[in-house]
Design an enzyme around this catalytic site. Structure first.
Site, PDB file in Angstrom:
ATOM      1  N   LEU A 241       0.875  -1.171   0.000  1.00  8.74           N
ATOM      2  CA  LEU A 241       0.000   0.000   0.000  1.00  8.74           C
ATOM      3  C   LEU A 241       0.914   1.223   0.000  1.00  8.74           C
ATOM      4  O   LEU A 241       1.963   1.203   0.645  1.00  8.74           O
ATOM      5  CB  LEU A 241      -0.887   0.027   1.259  1.00  8.74           C
ATOM      6  CG  LEU A 241      -1.975  -1.039   1.364  1.00  8.74           C
ATOM      7  CD1 LEU A 241      -2.693  -0.932   2.708  1.00  8.74           C
ATOM      8  CD2 LEU A 241      -2.984  -0.925   0.227  1.00  8.74           C
ATOM      9  N   ASP A 242       0.496   2.288  -0.691  1.00  7.59           N
ATOM     10  CA  ASP A 242       1.298   3.512  -0.711  1.00  7.59           C
ATOM     11  C   ASP A 242       1.472   4.053   0.711  1.00  7.59           C
ATOM     12  O   ASP A 242       0.646   3.797   1.584  1.00  7.59           O
ATOM     13  CB  ASP A 242       0.591   4.624  -1.509  1.00  7.59           C
ATOM     14  CG  ASP A 242       0.401   4.251  -2.958  1.00  7.59           C
ATOM     15  OD1 ASP A 242       1.144   3.395  -3.457  1.00  7.59           O
ATOM     16  OD2 ASP A 242      -0.518   4.831  -3.565  1.00  7.59           O
ATOM     17  N   TYR A 243       2.484   4.884   0.859  1.00 12.05           N
ATOM     18  CA  TYR A 243       2.770   5.558   2.134  1.00 12.05           C
ATOM     19  C   TYR A 243       1.493   6.213   2.700  1.00 12.05           C
ATOM     20  O   TYR A 243       1.182   6.102   3.881  1.00 12.05           O
ATOM     21  CB  TYR A 243       3.839   6.626   1.831  1.00 12.05           C
ATOM     22  CG  TYR A 243       4.323   7.431   2.998  1.00 12.05           C
ATOM     23  CD1 TYR A 243       5.152   6.849   3.943  1.00 12.05           C
ATOM     24  CD2 TYR A 243       3.989   8.772   3.114  1.00 12.05           C
ATOM     25  CE1 TYR A 243       5.632   7.600   5.000  1.00 12.05           C
ATOM     26  CE2 TYR A 243       4.466   9.524   4.177  1.00 12.05           C
ATOM     27  CZ  TYR A 243       5.286   8.926   5.115  1.00 12.05           C
ATOM     28  OH  TYR A 243       5.752   9.672   6.165  1.00 12.05           O
TER      29      TYR A 243
ATOM     30  N   ARG B 276      -5.166   5.570  -7.476  1.00 12.44           N
ATOM     31  CA  ARG B 276      -4.911   7.021  -7.571  1.00 12.44           C
ATOM     32  C   ARG B 276      -4.832   7.450  -9.032  1.00 12.44           C
ATOM     33  O   ARG B 276      -5.389   8.477  -9.428  1.00 12.44           O
ATOM     34  CB  ARG B 276      -3.606   7.385  -6.843  1.00 12.44           C
ATOM     35  CG  ARG B 276      -3.712   7.184  -5.329  1.00 12.44           C
ATOM     36  CD  ARG B 276      -2.390   7.492  -4.627  1.00 12.44           C
ATOM     37  NE  ARG B 276      -2.406   6.971  -3.283  1.00 12.44           N
ATOM     38  CZ  ARG B 276      -2.886   7.631  -2.215  1.00 12.44           C
ATOM     39  NH1 ARG B 276      -3.377   8.830  -2.342  1.00 12.44           N
ATOM     40  NH2 ARG B 276      -2.882   7.057  -1.025  1.00 12.44           N
TER      41      ARG B 276
END
Ligand code: URA
Length: 247
Positions: A102-104, A192
């Site tokens: 998962l992204d930051y 995103r």
């Protein structure tokens, strides 16, 4: 699941006959409990089995679900010393790794395990395990924009596969909307980029499901062990998703 005496014999402890004697003598423990009944079954990939206090076989396999907070790196190490997901796994002695990433700035359901086969099965692109997100986006996308995401949209690394997309919540001032989206791929920053492509950038992103497994009411930053049924369910969803994609 296998009979304990067979597991012990296969692990090279002793002959099957001798292993039965060890069990009857109360020298064998499964997950910390002494087992003296012959024919008791166990799963060496999940259960911790000891003979006279000695662990047999490989490190116990662990399968964890963490509600990752935002502002944390999906990695088991970070040379720059930033906060990493394994910082949240207090009391877990096994070396586990994230299953996918998962992204930051993304929060929500993250699986971690030391079972490489399991991680590979769930992240292999051909298995298309569905992943569901709540994306809070700027403005309120039109239904026709969501249709584009449903059908597949062109990103700089190619068309996305069809996705399930629906409104979850719309802010009364129409400043933002929360959309529930299920994708069957795992490209970098995919959700995103999909919303950017329709002109509604993501402001908050949370993964709420992986296959049939839901995050539920788990608090941010907490983790739990998966049940055997959940582990099997995830393996099954990888297999069914692969079959469906071949049709
Ligand atoms: N898609 C994204 O854009 N980010 C994530 O963290 C996961 C899916």
């Amino acid at each position: 699941m296998e009979r304990l005496q067979k597991i012990l014999a296969q692990a090279g402890v002793a002959s099957r006959r001798k292993c039965e004697e060890l069990i009857l003598a109360g020298k064998v423990q499964v997950n910390g409990e002494t087992v003296t009944v012959l024919g008791t079954k166990a799963d060496p990939s999940v259960d911790s089995i000891t003979v006279e206090g000695r662990n047999i076989g490989a490190e116990k396999k662990v399968y964890l679900l963490l509600n990752k907070p935002k502002g944390v790196i999906t990695s088991a190490t970070d040379p720059q010393g930033r906060k990493i997901v394994t910082d949240y796994l207090k009391g877990v002695r096994e070396r586990v790794y994230p299953v996918g990433r998962l992204d930051y700035d993304t929060e929500g359901l993250l699986l971690l395990t030391n079972d490489g086969d399991f991680a590979h099965l769930l992240t292999h692109p051909k298995h298309h395990v569905p992943k569901t997100y709540l994306a809070t986006v700027k403005g309120v996308p039109h239904g026709t924009d969501l249709d584009k995401l449903k059908k597949g949209i062109m990103l700089d690394d190619g068309m996305t596969h069809p996705a399930e997309v629906e409104y979850h919540d719309v802010d009364p001032d129409n400043k933002e909307a929360t959309i529930m989206i299920t994708i069957h791929e795992g490209r970098n920053r995919q959700v995103r980029r999909m919303f950017e492509a329709i002109g509604h950038p993501v402001q908050r992103l949370k993964r709420i499901a992986f296959g049939d497994l839901y995050l539920g009411t788990m608090k941010r930053g907490l983790f739990r062990h998966l049940t055997k049924a959940e582990i099997e369910g995830l393996k099954q969803s990888a297999k069914t998703a692969e079959k469906r994609s071949k049709r």
